[in-house]
Motif scaffolding. Structure first.
Motif, PDB file in Angstrom:
ATOM      1  N   ALA A 536       0.847  -1.064  -0.036  1.00 48.48           N
ATOM      2  CA  ALA A 536      -0.038  -0.028   0.030  1.00 48.48           C
ATOM      3  C   ALA A 536       0.769   1.002   0.117  1.00 48.48           C
ATOM      4  CB  ALA A 536      -0.835   0.071   1.349  1.00 48.48           C
ATOM      5  N   TYR A 537       1.913   1.313   0.825  1.00 51.76           N
ATOM      6  CA  TYR A 537       2.707   2.367   0.693  1.00 51.76           C
ATOM      7  C   TYR A 537       3.343   2.591  -0.669  1.00 51.76           C
ATOM      8  CZ  TYR A 537       7.033   5.291   1.769  1.00 51.76           C
ATOM      9  OH  TYR A 537       8.125   6.061   1.590  1.00 51.76           O
ATOM     10  N   SER A 540       1.216   4.196  -3.179  1.00 44.93           N
ATOM     11  CA  SER A 540       0.812   5.422  -2.587  1.00 44.93           C
ATOM     12  C   SER A 540       2.142   6.316  -2.986  1.00 44.93           C
ATOM     13  CB  SER A 540       0.312   5.460  -1.139  1.00 44.93           C
ATOM     14  OG  SER A 540       0.417   7.138  -0.931  1.00 44.93           O
ATOM     15  N   GLN A 543       2.292   6.959  -6.703  1.00 43.49           N
ATOM     16  CA  GLN A 543       1.160   8.038  -7.282  1.00 43.49           C
ATOM     17  C   GLN A 543       1.370   9.131  -6.682  1.00 43.49           C
ATOM     18  OE1 GLN A 543      -2.289   5.801  -6.051  1.00 43.49           O
ATOM     19  NE2 GLN A 543      -2.362   4.347  -7.923  1.00 43.49           N
ATOM     20  N   GLY A 545       2.233  10.127  -3.539  1.00 41.17           N
ATOM     21  CA  GLY A 545       1.896  10.198  -1.836  1.00 41.17           C
ATOM     22  C   GLY A 545       3.221  10.594  -1.295  1.00 41.17           C
ATOM     23  N   GLU A 546       3.039  10.881   0.175  1.00 42.59           N
ATOM     24  CA  GLU A 546       4.004  11.197   0.979  1.00 42.59           C
ATOM     25  C   GLU A 546       4.977  10.115   1.080  1.00 42.59           C
ATOM     26  OE1 GLU A 546       4.732  12.759   5.623  1.00 42.59           O
ATOM     27  OE2 GLU A 546       2.688  12.248   5.024  1.00 42.59           O
TER      28      GLU A 546
END
Length: 664
Positions: A536-537, A540, A543, A545-546
């Motif tokens: 999931a990380y 993310s 895409q 994400g942080e």
């Protein structure tokens, strides 16, 4: 009925300003567009647009409409519905003329309302005094016998009547009987003193006054009721004479309210009007054609597919048959489904009715529930102005369904007002609870009933999981679909737990199964659950994400993994066992009916019949309420928690049938 929420499309249109009135009328007549504000354009484009204040305050329109509705209600006339609205009659409201019409009618009604108020006070005062006399509560009354020495007795009679009191002359004498409420003594004493009241010292006459006043009280009460009814008829007739005009005013105000509400979403350039809104995909062509016709083809229309817009911004339209309205309200009361997901209404209906039937299975008592629902529905339909009572309009529809469910399950379990009048089609529930089920019975003891409801709970939970898998697949959330606690991984773990649980029960609660595949399967699934956090990380971060360091990510993954394990191993167990409350209430229902039957058998004749009837009434009220609440709870907390996100935005189209609301 759509199995999923209705597909939506976003319309953005530009029309010439001189055709905007015709476009508003067309959109209002269709009533399918959920308008959105033009606030997502590029800031440089927004600078070219302007937003105009309405020439008429919508709050002023609403206030005047409320005045019309209040006057209609005073005359016991039903408030008009959208059926009286016609966009072809949309004209600029003549507020001054409307206000004068309403002021004149209000002024004419005012004198009647004052008379009505006095009449109501008289009726209530007389009824209160009658009650005190009947209940022998003389301490709340002020009864006097005396003589009027100043002024006219008729004037005193009228003034005492204003307090809800009574002044009665004694035949062949110059004496009077005064009857008022004790709480009004502070006002009555000065009044009697003003008229020179002289109290009689005849004790015997004082005692006779009570019996003399009773007959007159009843007579005065009937006359007061007749006067009140006469005044009410005059009010009704006065409003009825103005009904056509009031309806026309209401329609004009309502049309202008809706028109102004639509225009509040419009943006303007020097010569054009720009607007946007969501429309169900199957009605897009109809809306486009209506705009083209209303604007004489001088328009630009652009459609945006829902998939091009963040899901959370797309309004959710759920299409369900009218007959499913009680269950649609259950869903709406919980939350709005997410766009593109399963429409849960039909599943809620089946689950709710099955739960209720298992807890409240009786043909006779179910028939009573259905009859109450039908009578309530008929009463509200016959009297549209009737306010919702303990059994509301919405509840009457639900009671009909609940009654049918109870009757079906009652026939399966052979219960007719707690009596076994006909053989059970499935098994005799009461006989099982009482411990004397026959050898041929499919269920022989209460443990069998508990097991039945646990299996029912497993079906409900797995149904929720399957619906969640469908939703995740449609959302293309493949990671959640495969490795989430409510995804395929969680479903497999739940299945393994079910297998182990039933094997444990079959062993006499002595040992769990020792199949060699169980431990490796659980281990692999838990490892996959652990890896989900890293995946999931990674997705993310890819895409945009942080980004975090590996230590922080690992800590988050480990904590989430432990929480998920706890929820899987305790949550699924508690959710499944929670359905045993269905068995608990069903057993309580059967036990209560058995108790009342035994009590009625101890009394002879009429007494026994009354105990049996009162017992059934008590069971219908208490058990029916408990079963309804528990069915709702199980739907919300055990069923919805598996698939229902509740992140949707309600589809609220503006049209003639839109419910009146405060200014937005």
């Amino acid at each position: 009925m759509n199995l999923f929420t209705r597909p939506m499309k976003l319309l953005t249109a530009v029309v010439l300003e001189q055709t905007s009135d015709a476009v508003v009328k067309s959109l209002l007549a269709l009533g399918v567009m959920d308008f959105v504000h033009i606030n997502k354009l590029d800031s440089r484009q927004m600078e070219k647009l302007s937003f105009r204040q309405s020439s008429i305050s919508r709050s002023a329109l609403q206030d005047m409409r409320h005045r019309v509705e209040a006057l209609l209600r005073q005359g016991h006339v039903a408030v008009p519905t959208s059926d009286v609205l016609n966009v072809q009659n949309l004209e600029k409201p003549q507020l001054e003329a409307f206000s004068k019409t309403l002021d004149d009618l209000t002024a004419n009604l005012l004198s009647l309302k004052e008379k009505q108020k006095e009449s109501n006070q008289m009726v209530m005062g007389l009824e209160e005094m009658q009650r005190y006399i009947k209940e022998d509560k003389g301490e709340y009354l002020d009864l006097r016998v005396g003589q009027v020495t100043k002024g006219r007795s008729e004037d005193l009679k009228d003034k005492i009547a204003a307090f809800g009191g009574l002044l009665l002359s004694i035949e062949n004498t110059d004496l009077w009987i005064s009857l008022t409420l004790r709480r009004d003594v502070g006002q009555v004493d000065p009044l009697l003193e003003k008229f020179g009241w002289m109290e009689s010292s005849d004790v015997q006459l004082q005692q006779q006054a009570v019996s003399m006043i009773k007959e007159q009280l009843e007579k005065e009460h009937q006359e007061a009721l007749a006067d009140r009814e006469k005044i009410e008829k005059e009010v009704d007739a006065m409003v009825a004479n103005q009904q056509t005009q009031l309806f026309a005013i209401w329609a004009n105000l309502r049309l202008n309210e809706l028109s102004d509400q639509i225009r509040s979403y419009f943006a303007y350039t020097r010569n054009t009007t720009l607007f946007s809104g969501w429309v169900p995909a199957d009605q897009a062509e109809m809306v486009e054609q209506a705009i083209i016709e209303a604007s004489d083809g001088q328009c630009v229309i652009e459609w945006t597919e829902a998939r091009q817009v963040p899901r959370r911004e797309v309004p959710v339209a759920v299409s369900s048959p009218k007959m499913l309205a009680p269950f649609q309200r259950m869903v709406n009361n919980y939350s709005i489904p997410e766009y593109g997901t399963v429409n849960p209404t039909i599943f809620v209906m089946v689950a709710y009715l099955c739960m209720f039937g298992l807890m409240f299975a009786d043909v006779g008592q179910g028939f009573v529930l259905m009859l109450v629902g039908l009578l309530g529905k008929y009463g509200y339909k016959k009297n549209p102005l009737k306010k919702d009572g303990m059994i509301s309009r919405n509840l009457t529809d639900l009671l009909i369904y609940l009654g049918l469910s109870a009757m079906i399950f009652g026939a399966l379990f052979g219960s007719y007002f707690g009596l076994g009048l006909l053989p059970a089609l499935w098994f005799n529930y009461e006989a099982v609870v009482a411990g004397h089920a026959g050898e041929g019975s499919l269920i022989t003891d209460v443990y069998g009933i508990l097991g039945l409801t646990v299996k029912f709970g497993i079906i409900v939970i797995y149904t929720g999981l399957v619906l969640n898998w469908i939703n995740l697949f449609r959302k293309k959330a493949y990671l959640q679909l495969t490795l989430d606690k409510n995804g395929l991984l969680g479903g497999i773990l739940f299945g393994i737990g079910i297998y182990m649980g039933f094997a444990f029960v079959e062993s006499g609660y002595k040992s769990f199964p020792s199949d060699p595949w169980i431990v490796p399967a659980i281990t692999i699934l838990l490892v996959l659950l652990f890896l989900r956090g890293f995946l999931a990380y990674y997705i993310s971060a890819k895409q945009g994400g942080e980004h975090q360091d590996l230590g922080a990510v690992t800590m988050d993954v480990v904590m989430e993994w432990f929480v998920d394990i706890l929820e899987i191993f305790t949550g699924y167990l508690s959710n499944t066992l929670s359905f045993m409350r269905v068995a608990g209430l069903g057993i309580a229902h059967a036990a209560l009916m058995q108790s009342f039957k035994e009590l009625s058998s101890l009394a002879d004749g009429f007494g026994g019949v009354m105990i049996f009837i009162l017992g059934n009434i008590l069971v219908i009220v208490l058990e029916g309420l408990s079963s309804g609440i528990q069915s709702l709870r199980l739907n919300y907390y055990e069923f919805f928690s598996r698939y229902f996100t509740g992140k949707g935005v309600a589809y609220q189209p503006l049209g003639l049938k839109s419910a009146p609301s405060e200014q937005r």
